[in-house]
Every structure is written in structure tokens, then in C-alpha cells.
Design a protein around this motif. Structure first.
Motif, PDB file in Angstrom:
ATOM      1  N   MET A 207       0.481  -1.143   0.230  1.00  0.00           N
ATOM      2  CA  MET A 207      -0.314   0.004  -0.298  1.00  0.00           C
ATOM      3  C   MET A 207       0.541   1.314  -0.097  1.00  0.00           C
ATOM      4  SD  MET A 207      -2.509   1.284   2.712  1.00  0.00           S
ATOM      5  CE  MET A 207      -4.142  -0.762   2.324  1.00  0.00           C
ATOM      6  N   GLY A 208       0.590   1.536  -0.789  1.00  0.00           N
ATOM      7  CA  GLY A 208       1.428   3.477  -1.015  1.00  0.00           C
ATOM      8  C   GLY A 208       2.079   3.983   0.056  1.00  0.00           C
ATOM      9  N   GLU A 209       2.751   5.422   0.319  1.00  0.00           N
ATOM     10  CA  GLU A 209       2.619   5.769   0.997  1.00  0.00           C
ATOM     11  C   GLU A 209       1.659   7.541   1.331  1.00  0.00           C
ATOM     12  OE1 GLU A 209       5.288   6.933  -2.137  1.00  0.00           O
ATOM     13  OE2 GLU A 209       4.883   4.965  -0.837  1.00  0.00           O
ATOM     14  N   HIS A 210       0.850   7.364   2.077  1.00  0.00           N
ATOM     15  CA  HIS A 210      -0.242   7.931   2.064  1.00  0.00           C
ATOM     16  C   HIS A 210      -0.571   8.670   3.889  1.00  0.00           C
ATOM     17  CE1 HIS A 210      -1.862   4.286   3.201  1.00  0.00           C
ATOM     18  NE2 HIS A 210      -2.457   4.975   4.120  1.00  0.00           N
ATOM     19  N   THR A 211      -0.923   9.572   3.363  1.00  0.00           N
ATOM     20  CA  THR A 211      -1.815   9.628   4.677  1.00  0.00           C
ATOM     21  C   THR A 211      -2.801   9.647   4.931  1.00  0.00           C
ATOM     22  OG1 THR A 211      -2.054  12.538   3.634  1.00  0.00           O
ATOM     23  CG2 THR A 211      -0.389  11.976   5.028  1.00  0.00           C
ATOM     24  N   ASP A 212      -3.940   9.643   5.735  1.00  0.00           N
ATOM     25  CA  ASP A 212      -5.441   9.099   6.083  1.00  0.00           C
ATOM     26  C   ASP A 212      -6.109  10.775   5.822  1.00  0.00           C
ATOM     27  OD1 ASP A 212      -4.692   6.419   6.134  1.00  0.00           O
ATOM     28  OD2 ASP A 212      -5.765   6.430   7.841  1.00  0.00           O
ATOM     29  N   TYR A 213      -7.377  10.340   5.296  1.00  0.00           N
ATOM     30  CA  TYR A 213      -8.760  11.464   4.439  1.00  0.00           C
ATOM     31  C   TYR A 213      -8.981  11.931   6.059  1.00  0.00           C
ATOM     32  CZ  TYR A 213      -7.147   8.447   0.153  1.00  0.00           C
ATOM     33  OH  TYR A 213      -6.737   7.540   0.287  1.00  0.00           O
ATOM     34  N   GLY A 214      -9.369  12.066   6.647  1.00  0.00           N
ATOM     35  CA  GLY A 214     -10.687  12.063   8.358  1.00  0.00           C
ATOM     36  C   GLY A 214     -10.080  12.677   8.832  1.00  0.00           C
ATOM     37  N   ILE A 215     -10.364  12.436  10.253  1.00  0.00           N
ATOM     38  CA  ILE A 215     -10.183  13.100  11.352  1.00  0.00           C
ATOM     39  C   ILE A 215      -8.879  12.131  12.130  1.00  0.00           C
ATOM     40  CG2 ILE A 215     -11.396  13.845  13.168  1.00  0.00           C
ATOM     41  CD1 ILE A 215     -13.789  14.349  12.379  1.00  0.00           C
ATOM     42  N   VAL A 216      -9.976  10.456  12.216  1.00  0.00           N
ATOM     43  CA  VAL A 216      -8.756   9.700  13.094  1.00  0.00           C
ATOM     44  C   VAL A 216      -9.372   8.835  12.598  1.00  0.00           C
ATOM     45  CG1 VAL A 216     -10.851   9.223  14.818  1.00  0.00           C
ATOM     46  CG2 VAL A 216      -8.101   9.107  16.010  1.00  0.00           C
ATOM     47  N   THR A 217      -8.274   7.629  12.650  1.00  0.00           N
ATOM     48  CA  THR A 217      -8.323   6.056  11.937  1.00  0.00           C
ATOM     49  C   THR A 217      -7.761   5.398  12.860  1.00  0.00           C
ATOM     50  OG1 THR A 217      -7.615   6.974   9.626  1.00  0.00           O
ATOM     51  CG2 THR A 217      -7.203   4.623  10.373  1.00  0.00           C
ATOM     52  N   VAL A 218      -8.901   3.869  13.354  1.00  0.00           N
ATOM     53  CA  VAL A 218      -8.831   2.994  14.772  1.00  0.00           C
ATOM     54  C   VAL A 218      -8.032   2.005  13.246  1.00  0.00           C
ATOM     55  CG1 VAL A 218     -10.184   2.063  16.185  1.00  0.00           C
ATOM     56  CG2 VAL A 218     -10.517   3.509  15.799  1.00  0.00           C
ATOM     57  N   LEU A 219      -7.153   1.457  13.715  1.00  0.00           N
ATOM     58  CA  LEU A 219      -6.561   0.217  12.624  1.00  0.00           C
ATOM     59  C   LEU A 219      -6.405  -1.029  13.935  1.00  0.00           C
ATOM     60  CD1 LEU A 219      -5.670  -0.955  10.402  1.00  0.00           C
ATOM     61  CD2 LEU A 219      -3.164  -0.085  11.458  1.00  0.00           C
ATOM     62  N   TRP A 220      -6.942  -2.362  13.042  1.00  0.00           N
ATOM     63  CA  TRP A 220      -7.091  -3.029  13.700  1.00  0.00           C
ATOM     64  C   TRP A 220      -6.287  -3.879  12.760  1.00  0.00           C
ATOM     65  CZ3 TRP A 220      -7.548  -7.965  11.111  1.00  0.00           C
ATOM     66  CH2 TRP A 220      -7.280  -9.420  12.038  1.00  0.00           C
ATOM     67  N   ALA A 221      -5.054  -4.638  13.346  1.00  0.00           N
ATOM     68  CA  ALA A 221      -4.773  -5.452  12.097  1.00  0.00           C
ATOM     69  C   ALA A 221      -3.411  -7.106  12.842  1.00  0.00           C
ATOM     70  CB  ALA A 221      -3.197  -4.283  11.915  1.00  0.00           C
ATOM     71  N   ASP A 222      -3.060  -7.858  12.309  1.00  0.00           N
ATOM     72  CA  ASP A 222      -2.868  -8.690  12.585  1.00  0.00           C
ATOM     73  C   ASP A 222      -1.031  -8.427  13.101  1.00  0.00           C
ATOM     74  OD1 ASP A 222      -4.073 -10.903  11.988  1.00  0.00           O
ATOM     75  OD2 ASP A 222      -3.311 -10.939  10.024  1.00  0.00           O
ATOM     76  N   GLN A 223      -0.343  -9.611  14.480  1.00  0.00           N
ATOM     77  CA  GLN A 223       0.724  -8.675  14.405  1.00  0.00           C
ATOM     78  C   GLN A 223       1.761  -8.486  13.564  1.00  0.00           C
ATOM     79  OE1 GLN A 223       0.185 -10.399  18.071  1.00  0.00           O
ATOM     80  NE2 GLN A 223       0.647  -7.774  19.689  1.00  0.00           N
ATOM     81  N   VAL A 224       1.548  -8.774  12.133  1.00  0.00           N
ATOM     82  CA  VAL A 224       2.482  -8.878  11.441  1.00  0.00           C
ATOM     83  C   VAL A 224       3.537  -8.003  10.548  1.00  0.00           C
ATOM     84  CG1 VAL A 224       2.653 -10.480   9.012  1.00  0.00           C
ATOM     85  CG2 VAL A 224       1.031 -11.145  10.740  1.00  0.00           C
ATOM     86  N   ALA A 225       4.832  -8.037  10.243  1.00  0.00           N
ATOM     87  CA  ALA A 225       5.728  -7.170  10.125  1.00  0.00           C
ATOM     88  C   ALA A 225       5.013  -6.369   8.566  1.00  0.00           C
ATOM     89  CB  ALA A 225       6.851  -7.399   9.244  1.00  0.00           C
ATOM     90  N   GLY A 226       4.983  -5.225   8.084  1.00  0.00           N
ATOM     91  CA  GLY A 226       4.380  -4.367   6.989  1.00  0.00           C
ATOM     92  C   GLY A 226       3.564  -3.350   7.057  1.00  0.00           C
ATOM     93  N   LEU A 227       3.699  -2.808   8.377  1.00  0.00           N
ATOM     94  CA  LEU A 227       2.954  -1.757   8.222  1.00  0.00           C
ATOM     95  C   LEU A 227       4.582  -0.751   8.824  1.00  0.00           C
ATOM     96  CD1 LEU A 227       0.957   1.444   8.701  1.00  0.00           C
ATOM     97  CD2 LEU A 227       0.257   0.167  11.304  1.00  0.00           C
ATOM     98  N   GLN A 228       4.598   0.220   8.007  1.00  0.00           N
ATOM     99  CA  GLN A 228       5.640   1.575   8.058  1.00  0.00           C
ATOM    100  C   GLN A 228       5.103   2.997   8.211  1.00  0.00           C
ATOM    101  OE1 GLN A 228       8.332   0.268   5.295  1.00  0.00           O
ATOM    102  NE2 GLN A 228       9.677  -0.830   5.989  1.00  0.00           N
ATOM    103  N   VAL A 229       6.314   3.330   9.257  1.00  0.00           N
ATOM    104  CA  VAL A 229       5.003   4.802   9.742  1.00  0.00           C
ATOM    105  C   VAL A 229       6.139   5.447   8.767  1.00  0.00           C
ATOM    106  CG1 VAL A 229       5.020   6.556  11.449  1.00  0.00           C
ATOM    107  CG2 VAL A 229       3.793   4.416  11.514  1.00  0.00           C
ATOM    108  N   LEU A 230       6.259   6.871   8.047  1.00  0.00           N
ATOM    109  CA  LEU A 230       7.541   8.148   8.982  1.00  0.00           C
ATOM    110  C   LEU A 230       7.868   8.769   9.760  1.00  0.00           C
ATOM    111  CD1 LEU A 230       9.435   9.339   6.480  1.00  0.00           C
ATOM    112  CD2 LEU A 230       7.557  10.806   5.774  1.00  0.00           C
TER     113      LEU A 230
END
Length: 348
Positions: A207-230
Motif C-alpha cells: 500500500m503506497g505511502e499516504h496520510t489518512d484523509y479524515g479525523i481519526v483512524t482506528v486500526l485493527w491488524a495482525d501482528q505481522v510486519a509490513g506497516l511502516q511509519v515515517l
């Protein structure tokens, strides 16, 4: 000496239960610090039952393990932010005006549900922005489990906006008039497919680099590597949810409201490749975006000394420009600040 990148943990149980004023103040202050310095937060004490998230995870498996041709029956046009999105039909970088040759190349499949016109009878909301949901008939338990999690994630998002008001020193209930018919969307993502369905190209973009669009995002995710934060160091850092935590990040509208006192942090997904295949990763992002007609302008308490602020914009105008990029391939030309941060990171 450089401070190591870390996503702070904030316990919001004082806002979920009957916390004291002091406990709420401590949670609000901790969130404010995290929002100013990182923009991503590990939230615990959110009160979402494990039984709900377990059933939700099983529902994701039930749908995403269906044959691709079955899933494609639930594909909607790009302008309708509901239903199924096959792999390589989106490019999140275009929501920032960035992507090579406007190529739709993000390697993930998704299914979206969200707030619909029928959820708000009497308000005469535009169906283009509040479309009705589609539900896969072939996944018998999907609708009930996903709807239950959607309700819980929405409760967490509204709890957080109450906390936001305290953290920003705003009047009680400040955000309610901006969110009482919020454009809420739950996007469920899957990053692994059966062998042979896609050719794995060189620099795989989950999933390409991006910011989320709205007010706040609630993220559920597997405990698997992949998400990267700048990070503020210009580098990309791996992040995954802690045990029992939900990952929370802020969107562009909150950055506009606070004049970037709070960060809309850039992030991306780089799924690991194991033996020539993408290691499976599931995630689900609940986007709490605000009312379609709400006007977002910098809070007076967040103006800098020179009075510099973002120009006012409606939630609808902002979200449509973002979605035209990610889903329809039309580069967003109104994301200069965010795009500059991506380009700076690429050179770091």
C-alpha cells in the motif's frame, strides 16, 4: 543523540468507564504528547471485547478466501467507496499527487463498508457520499461479524474525539456537531493471494505511502510486519499492534484543524516476501471522517503567531479529492505539504 522511534501507548479506560477527572486529564495529556511527536498511538483500555475481534478476524478469512471471481462480483465503480477492490486497482500515493506514471499498483485487496443514507433517515444526505452497503452472500457470517466490529470501532472513534476535545482545551462536546452523521468507512485489507494470481514485480508496494484523509483512524491488524511509519528523522519505521492494542493515527482533517500541532503521519505497507510469496497480513482501518457538509478550519487556539492556517474546506471536498486519487487515478494537487514530506523521505 537520536531518540529511537517508538509508538507511545495510551490507556483510554478513563474515557470508556467512569474515570476520575485526574485520570482523564492524564490520558488526554499523554495522547496530546503522542499526537504532537509521532501521530501514531497504541491505544489500550478501549473496551472492545476479544469475542468481537475474534469473530471479525474469522469473517475476514471467510470472505478473502473465496475465489477471486466470486469476490469480483462485489466490485463497485471507483466513485463508490463500498464493496470489493481487487489487487492493483488502487494507488494510495495518488491521494498525495504522487505515483509513477499514475500507475494503479498497490498490492492488496480490500472490502469496504460504511455509513449509509439509510442510517440517517430524515437528513436527506447525498447517496454518492453515503452509499448503501453491499454484502457477500457467499460468506454467511460476514455481515453480522463485520457489523458488530464496525459498531465497536465507531464507539472507540467517538470516545477518542471526546478525549481530543479535552486535550485541545475545547468546550465539552465540541466535535459532536462535526460528526453526528460522519462519513465513517471500514476498510478491510488482505495482502496475500493464492500462487499464480499475480506476478510479483520487483519493488512490491503493498500500500503506497499516504496520510489518512479524515479525523481519526482506528486500526485493527495482525501482528505481522509490513506497516511502516515515517518518523521525524525522515526514515521509515516498522510498526505493529501490541498485545490487545488498537493502533490509532490522525488524518489530514485533524492536521488542518490543529494547524499541524497534531500530525497526520505518513505511512505505507511493505509486505514481506517469503519464498517468493507475500506473507499473509490482514488489517482493518475504521476511518472516522466527519460530516460531509462540515467546514474544517484551523482552531483559534492552534493558530501560529503569524496567523498562518490551512484554508477552510468541507469534509466532502477534501475526501472526494483524496478518493479521486487513490481509486480513480486522478492525482490530488492539493496535498503539497504531505507530498513534500514523502519526497524528503525518499531522499533520506
Amino acid at each position: 543523540m537520536t531518540t529511537p522511534f517508538r509508538v507511545p501507548t495510551v490507556d483510554i479506560s478513563a474515557y470508556v468507564g467512569r474515570g476520575t477527572a485526574e485520570e482523564r486529564a492524564a490520558a488526554a495529556a499523554a495522547f496530546d504528547e503522542a499526537a504532537r511527536t509521532v501521530g501514531f498511538v497504541q491505544v489500550v483500555g478501549h473496551g472492545v471485547p476479544t469475542s468481537v475481534t475474534d469473530a471479525f478476524a474469522a469473517a475476514l478469512d471467510e470472505f478473502f478466501l473465496l475465489p477471486l471471481e466470486v469476490k469480483k462480483q462485489y466490485r463497485t465503480p471507483p466513485e463508490v467507496n463500498r464493496g470489493y477492490a481487487p489487487p492493483k486497482t488502487e494507488s494510495l500515493s495518488l491521494s498525495l499527487g504522487l505515483a509513477p506514471s499514475n500507475r494503479m499498483h498497490d498490492f492488496f485487496e480490500a472490502f469496504n463498508i460504511g455509513a449509509a443514507v439509510s442510517d440517517h433517515p430524515g437528513l436527506d444526505l447525498p447517496e454518492a457520499d453515503y452509499p448503501e452497503n453491499v454484502w457477500p452472500a457467499e460468506a454467511a457470517h460476514f455481515r453480522a461479524a463485520v457489523s458488530a466490529y464496525f459498531e465497536e470501532a465507531g464507539r472507540v472513534a467517538r470516545t477518542l474525539t471526546t478525549l481530543f476535545g479535552d486535550a485541545l482545551g475545547l468546550p465539552e462536546g465540541f466535535f459532536e456537531r462535526f460528526t453526528d452523521h460522519s462519513l465513517d468507512v471500514l476498510r478491510m485489507n488482505n495482502y496475500a493471494l493464492e500462487p499464480g494470481e499475480l506476478e510479483l514485480d520487483g519493488d512490491l508496494t503493498g500500500m503506497g505511502e499516504h496520510t489518512d484523509y479524515g479525523i481519526v483512524t482506528v486500526l485493527w491488524a495482525d501482528q505481522v510486519a509490513g506497516l511502516q511509519v515515517l518518523g521525524r528523522d525522515g526514515g521509515w519505521h516498522d510498526v505493529m499492534p501490541a498485545d490487545g492494542a488498537l493502533l490509532i493515527n490522525l488524518g489530514d482533517l485533524m492536521a488542518r484543524w490543529t494547524n499541524e500541532r497534531w500530525m497526520s503521519t505518513l505511512h505505507r505497507v511493505k509486505p514481506p516476501i517469503v519464498d517468493g510469496r507475500v506473507d499473509r497480513r490482514r488489517s482493518a482501518a475504521f476511518f472516522h471522517d466527519g460530516n460531509i457538509d462540515a467546514v474544517i478550519e484551523t482552531l483559534p487556539t492552534c493558530l501560529d503567531e503569524g496567523g498562518t492556517a490551512y484554508a477552510p474546506i468541507t469534509v466532502g471536498e477534501h475526501i472526494r479529492a483524496k478518493l479521486a486519487g487513490s481509486r480513480a487515478g486522478v492525482a490530488n494537487t492539493d496535498a503539497g505539504r504531505e507530498a513534500a514530506r514523502v519526497l524528503a523521505a525518499a531522499q533520506a
